[in-house]
Write an enzyme that holds these catalytic residues in place. Structure first.
Site, PDB file in Angstrom:
ATOM      1  N   LYS A   1       0.855  -1.212   0.000  1.00 18.83           N
ATOM      2  CA  LYS A   1       0.000   0.000   0.000  1.00 18.83           C
ATOM      3  C   LYS A   1       0.878   1.244   0.000  1.00 18.83           C
ATOM      4  O   LYS A   1       0.678   2.165  -0.778  1.00 18.83           O
ATOM      5  CB  LYS A   1      -0.879   0.036   1.266  1.00 18.83           C
ATOM      6  CG  LYS A   1      -2.080  -0.841   1.246  1.00 18.83           C
ATOM      7  CD  LYS A   1      -3.061  -0.465   2.338  1.00 18.83           C
ATOM      8  CE  LYS A   1      -2.544  -0.693   3.739  1.00 18.83           C
ATOM      9  NZ  LYS A   1      -2.536  -2.070   4.194  1.00 18.83           N
TER      10      LYS A   1
ATOM     11  N   CYS B   1     -11.837   4.382  16.759  1.00 20.38           N
ATOM     12  CA  CYS B   1     -10.784   3.355  16.689  1.00 20.38           C
ATOM     13  C   CYS B   1      -9.876   3.294  17.912  1.00 20.38           C
ATOM     14  O   CYS B   1      -9.352   2.235  18.209  1.00 20.38           O
ATOM     15  CB  CYS B   1      -9.963   3.503  15.407  1.00 20.38           C
ATOM     16  SG  CYS B   1      -8.988   4.977  15.260  1.00 20.38           S
ATOM     17  N   MET B   2      -9.651   4.395  18.602  1.00 26.73           N
ATOM     18  CA  MET B   2      -8.624   4.384  19.650  1.00 26.73           C
ATOM     19  C   MET B   2      -9.116   4.745  21.043  1.00 26.73           C
ATOM     20  O   MET B   2      -8.346   4.680  21.994  1.00 26.73           O
ATOM     21  CB  MET B   2      -7.524   5.394  19.280  1.00 26.73           C
ATOM     22  CG  MET B   2      -6.733   5.054  18.063  1.00 26.73           C
ATOM     23  SD  MET B   2      -6.175   3.355  18.040  1.00 26.73           S
ATOM     24  CE  MET B   2      -5.218   3.289  19.530  1.00 26.73           C
TER      25      MET B   2
ATOM     26  N   MET C   1      -8.020  -3.003  17.128  1.00 28.34           N
ATOM     27  CA  MET C   1      -9.488  -2.853  17.119  1.00 28.34           C
ATOM     28  C   MET C   1     -10.261  -4.018  17.731  1.00 28.34           C
ATOM     29  O   MET C   1     -11.370  -3.836  18.204  1.00 28.34           O
ATOM     30  CB  MET C   1     -10.002  -2.615  15.699  1.00 28.34           C
ATOM     31  CG  MET C   1      -9.401  -1.425  15.028  1.00 28.34           C
ATOM     32  SD  MET C   1      -9.400   0.014  16.064  1.00 28.34           S
ATOM     33  CE  MET C   1      -7.902   0.778  15.532  1.00 28.34           C
TER      34      MET C   1
ATOM     35  N   GLY D   1      -4.659   2.610  14.291  1.00 29.88           N
ATOM     36  CA  GLY D   1      -5.099   2.329  12.932  1.00 29.88           C
ATOM     37  C   GLY D   1      -4.752   3.406  11.927  1.00 29.88           C
ATOM     38  O   GLY D   1      -4.517   3.128  10.755  1.00 29.88           O
ATOM     39  N   GLN D   2      -4.728   4.661  12.367  1.00 27.72           N
ATOM     40  CA  GLN D   2      -4.546   5.778  11.433  1.00 27.72           C
ATOM     41  C   GLN D   2      -3.171   6.418  11.628  1.00 27.72           C
ATOM     42  O   GLN D   2      -2.581   6.324  12.701  1.00 27.72           O
ATOM     43  CB  GLN D   2      -5.630   6.828  11.667  1.00 27.72           C
ATOM     44  CG  GLN D   2      -7.037   6.277  11.466  1.00 27.72           C
ATOM     45  CD  GLN D   2      -8.085   7.364  11.538  1.00 27.72           C
ATOM     46  OE1 GLN D   2      -8.298   8.078  10.582  1.00 27.72           O
ATOM     47  NE2 GLN D   2      -8.738   7.494  12.676  1.00 27.72           N
TER      48      GLN D   2
END
Ligand code: SF4
Length: 752
Positions: free
Chosen positions: A80, A169-170, A337, A374-375
């Site tokens: 990616k 997410c966090m 997650m 996640g980000q």
């Protein structure tokens, strides 16, 4: 080795396998390189691993990327990351502002668009007050952007309605760290991987979601066969395929397994009283301090045999993994997650930390409890800068009068300016928008019409005529574009300058590589323009550019244990990432927090080795968190469990990765993964259309039959805008962290 473009395409199809096999990605970089004129330092736009990249520019255009050899990823990128350039020039880029007229977005000038936005916000403020406006940001926005937006709202408008997708997410990881240590963020660093002898990976498919970190774990295991890997996951993912122990369990019962591991550790006398007697307080669920004996008594409800009845995991396997965890010379836990997106997400986080506090596997090389993000900038942008409705910058909270007073002083505000009541958390905020109680919403760098759980409910609200949404979004095909009233064209990734802070507290500078396309502006410029037009006092928002915002953030943090003071722009331009705390310009950054000699917040002559300074007595908290079921358990009507997640080739709502031909071809659409026994009972074959029905909606997916899901569980990836699984997921949330339970809901399935 030189590769052809065709080899790269083949690589894309085999990317999952490559990660599992620990292949080297820089060969992809060679294949794509087009002899750039210059290389510019930046950070990958995708996951929270935060790999450093070098952007190759030729003739003012991005032509390639390669891994930054000086950042933690040592020059490696996953597929990616290596395939980002075409995204910048996607035909779907929004390159001018738009205003919705008669249901259609029509091109407009910046002045027309901003005048409309400002008019709507001014009316809302005048007629309904500061609680009627909101900002909804992102873990993909730059640190400076999140800090600036939060300050405009909290100091400029006296509105605490500042939220963002990191809530989704966090938030449970934040809740876990804050309740266990009194302070957010991991204490260890990626180097711990190289010294660990046991990895405890729970609720994380690292091989697909954090590939470069997983590669480091796999390399560690390959280098030393004595290194053990435990993977706790109801799916047999690629991550599980390198495990010495794969623990498959009934979804939602991991709290019982974690307590049972603690029970075994004590029974086997593998606990570490020398550590916990000095550095740990034992706490009941209702916040009473108790002694170790009370903890032992609590654990009697979680013998391995009792946990087996709850979780379906054989008692013997629970014993084995507990002994493996505790008897290693150093254990690193990773989670994400699978623990966070749960109605007991904070408790699950606490229970992993408990195992470290009980065994002393913490605060030394190769031993740490590490939540993965996640980000790319959920930690650095939103958590650290306090850009959520209950937070203020650098670990302060709105509810505390002393924290508000400190900030008001640092920001030069009149005492009492910051409103004392927290704003609305994400689910409450979108509920309020759906009811048009929030009148004007500014959405930046995120796609809530795809990413919110039970999303039909919220898109209905977005269609209302009596609320207003302005969206800053780089891609015309993002789902939220369908619902916004004004669309603004932001500069994307390498077209702007600023900072990303990844999972290990490392902040790296993205330097602007190329000019923004068309009429695009950086979000910093958009927000500064918005504040000026709204009439926010120029003493409150005195910034001229992104570097001014960074300098204020360094100052604001410097009175706290976060302390970014030593991370000057000059250093950031030269160095590839620095970890906070970093109090002075000659400080190298901090690898391990809370340890004397490592953490600059601890005086060198402090009497003990560890100091958990988030709590006044310097001790961490070990919490007695009971097992509690999921919000929506399977029953006779909806007998199976639906879970969702990522696949290696796509990221979040797919607005970026679906624009890379190789990635789109590799995974063109979402599917439902079903266990082979379930499929055979239901007469479903690979490739059949299958109807999934939850209490919220019904959708049809193609079946992928395999042994990955355990019986009773189905999995659907969430990247596909044409098959949005969030129409089916649940918006119940953790009452501490307010993070929704995406990972578990009841579903029934049949052949369509
Ligand atoms: S592991 Fe994450 S940060 Fe690193 S290159 Fe891949 S997507 Fe980007």
């Amino acid at each position: 080795m030189k590769l052809t473009r065709r080899d790269v395409l083949k690589t894309a199809a085999a990317s999952s396998a490559m990660v599992a096999l620990n292949s080297s990605f820089p060969m992809v970089e060679e294949a794509l390189a087009a002899e750039p004129d210059k290389w510019v330092k930046a950070v990958c736009r995708f996951c929270g691993t935060g790999c450093g990249v070098m952007i190759g520019v030729k003739g003012g255009k991005v032509v390639t990327v390669k891994g930054d050899p000086n950042n933690h990823n040592k020059g490696f990128l996953c597929l990616k990351g290596a395939l980002m350039p075409p995204i910048v020039y996607a035909k779907e880029r929004v390159t001018k502002p738009y205003i919705r007229k008669n249901g259609q977005l029509q091109p407009a000038s910046w002045d027309e668009a901003m005048n409309l936005v400002v008019g709507k916000f001014k009316i809302a403020l005048k007629e309904h007050g500061p609680t009627s406006i909101a900002f909804y940001g992102s873990g993909q926005a730059l640190t400076e952007e999140s800090y600036l937006a939060s300050k405009i709202w909290k100091a400029g408008f006296r509105s605490n309605n500042v939220e963002g997708n990191p809530r989704l997410c966090m938030a449970s990881a934040v809740g876990g760290y804050v309740t266990s240590f009194g302070k957010d963020e991991p204490s260890g660093s990626y180097e711990d991987i190289d010294a660990a002898t046991c990895f405890f990976i729970i609720g994380s498919n690292m091989s697909e979601c954090h590939p470069i970190l997983f590669k480091r774990v796999a390399s560690r295991k390959q280098a030393d066969p004595n290194v053990k890997v435990i993977v706790v996951d109801p799916r047999k993912t690629n991550t599980a395929r390198i495990a010495d122990e794969h623990v498959s369990f009934k979804p939602g019962t991991d709290l019982a397994i974690l307590n049972a591991m603690a029970y075994v550790i004590i029974q086997e006398e593998l606990d570490n009283p020398r550590f916990y007697e000095k550095y740990v307080n034992f706490m009941t669920n209702d916040k009473k301090k108790v002694n170790f004996k009370a903890y032992q008594k609590f654990l009697e409800d979680y013998t391995p045999e009792k946990a087996e009845k709850i979780s379906g995991v054989p008692a013997e396997q629970i014993r084995r993994i507990a002994i493996m965890f505790a008897s290693a010379s150093g254990t690193v836990s990773f989670w994400t997650m699978g623990l966070n997106q749960r109605i007991r997400g904070v408790w699950a986080n606490n229970l992993v930390t408990n195992l470290h506090l009980l065994t002393g596997h913490i605060g030394k090389p190769g031993a740490t409890n590490f939540s993965l993000t996640g980000q790319p900038n959920a930690c650095g942008g939103v958590r650290d800068t306090g850009s959520l409705c209950h937070l203020l910058p650098a670990g302060r909270v709105i509810k505390k009068a002393s924290h508000r007073a400190q900030l008001e002083k640092q920001w030069g505000l009149k005492p009492g300016t910051i409103a004392p009541k927290p704003g609305l958390h994400t689910i409450a905020l979108w509920n309020a928008f759906s009811e048009a109680k929030i009148k004007a919403m500014f959405v930046l760098c995120t796609n809530p019409a795809h990413s919110l759980p039970n999303v039909n409910m919220y898109t209905e609200g977005m269609k209302r005529k009596d609320n207003f949404m302005v969206l800053s979004e780089p891609f015309m095909d993002a789902e939220t574009v369908k619902y916004c009233d004004v669309l603004l064209p932001p500069a994307f990734w390498c077209e702007k300058r600023g900072v990303y802070g990844c999972s290990e507290r490392r902040y790296s500078l993205l330097m602007q590589a190329v000019e923004p396309m068309g009429e695009c502006k950086s979000d910093i410029d958009i927000l500064l323009d918005f504040a000026r037009r709204m009439g926010v006092d120029s003493k409150v928002i005195p910034f001229k550019n992104v570097d001014d915002v960074w300098d204020e953030w360094r100052e604001v943090s410097s009175a706290t244990p976060y302390n970014f003071k030593g991370m000057t722009r000059a250093r950031q331009e030269k160095e590839s990432g620095l970890r906070w705390p970093c109090p002075t310009e000659d400080h190298p950054g901090t690898k391990i927090r809370y340890v004397r000699g490592e953490d600059p917040n601890i005086p060198k002559d402090y009497k003990n080795k560890y100091w958990y300074y988030g709590y006044p007595d310097g001790k961490a908290k070990l919490w007695m968190r009971p097992y509690a079921p999921a919000a929506e358990e399977p029953d006779a009507e909806y007998p199976m469990v639906l879970t969702t997640g990522r696949v290696i080739d796509h990221w979040h709502t797919g607005t970026m990765t679906m624009k890379v031909p190789e990635l789109r071809r590799s995974f063109p659409k979402a599917y439902v993964e079903i266990n082979e026994d379930d499929a055979s009972k239901l007469g479903i074959k690979n490739g059949d259309n299958v109807e999934l029905e939850t209490r919220r909606d019904t959708m049809v997916f193609q079946a992928k039959v395999s042994d990955v899901c355990r019986p009773g569980l189905v999995f659907v990836p969430w990247f596909d805008a044409n098959l949005m699984i969030n129409k089916l997921t649940l918006n119940a949330f953790d009452k501490g962290s307010k993070q929704p339970e995406y990972k578990i809901c009841a579903v029934r399935i049949k052949k369509a």
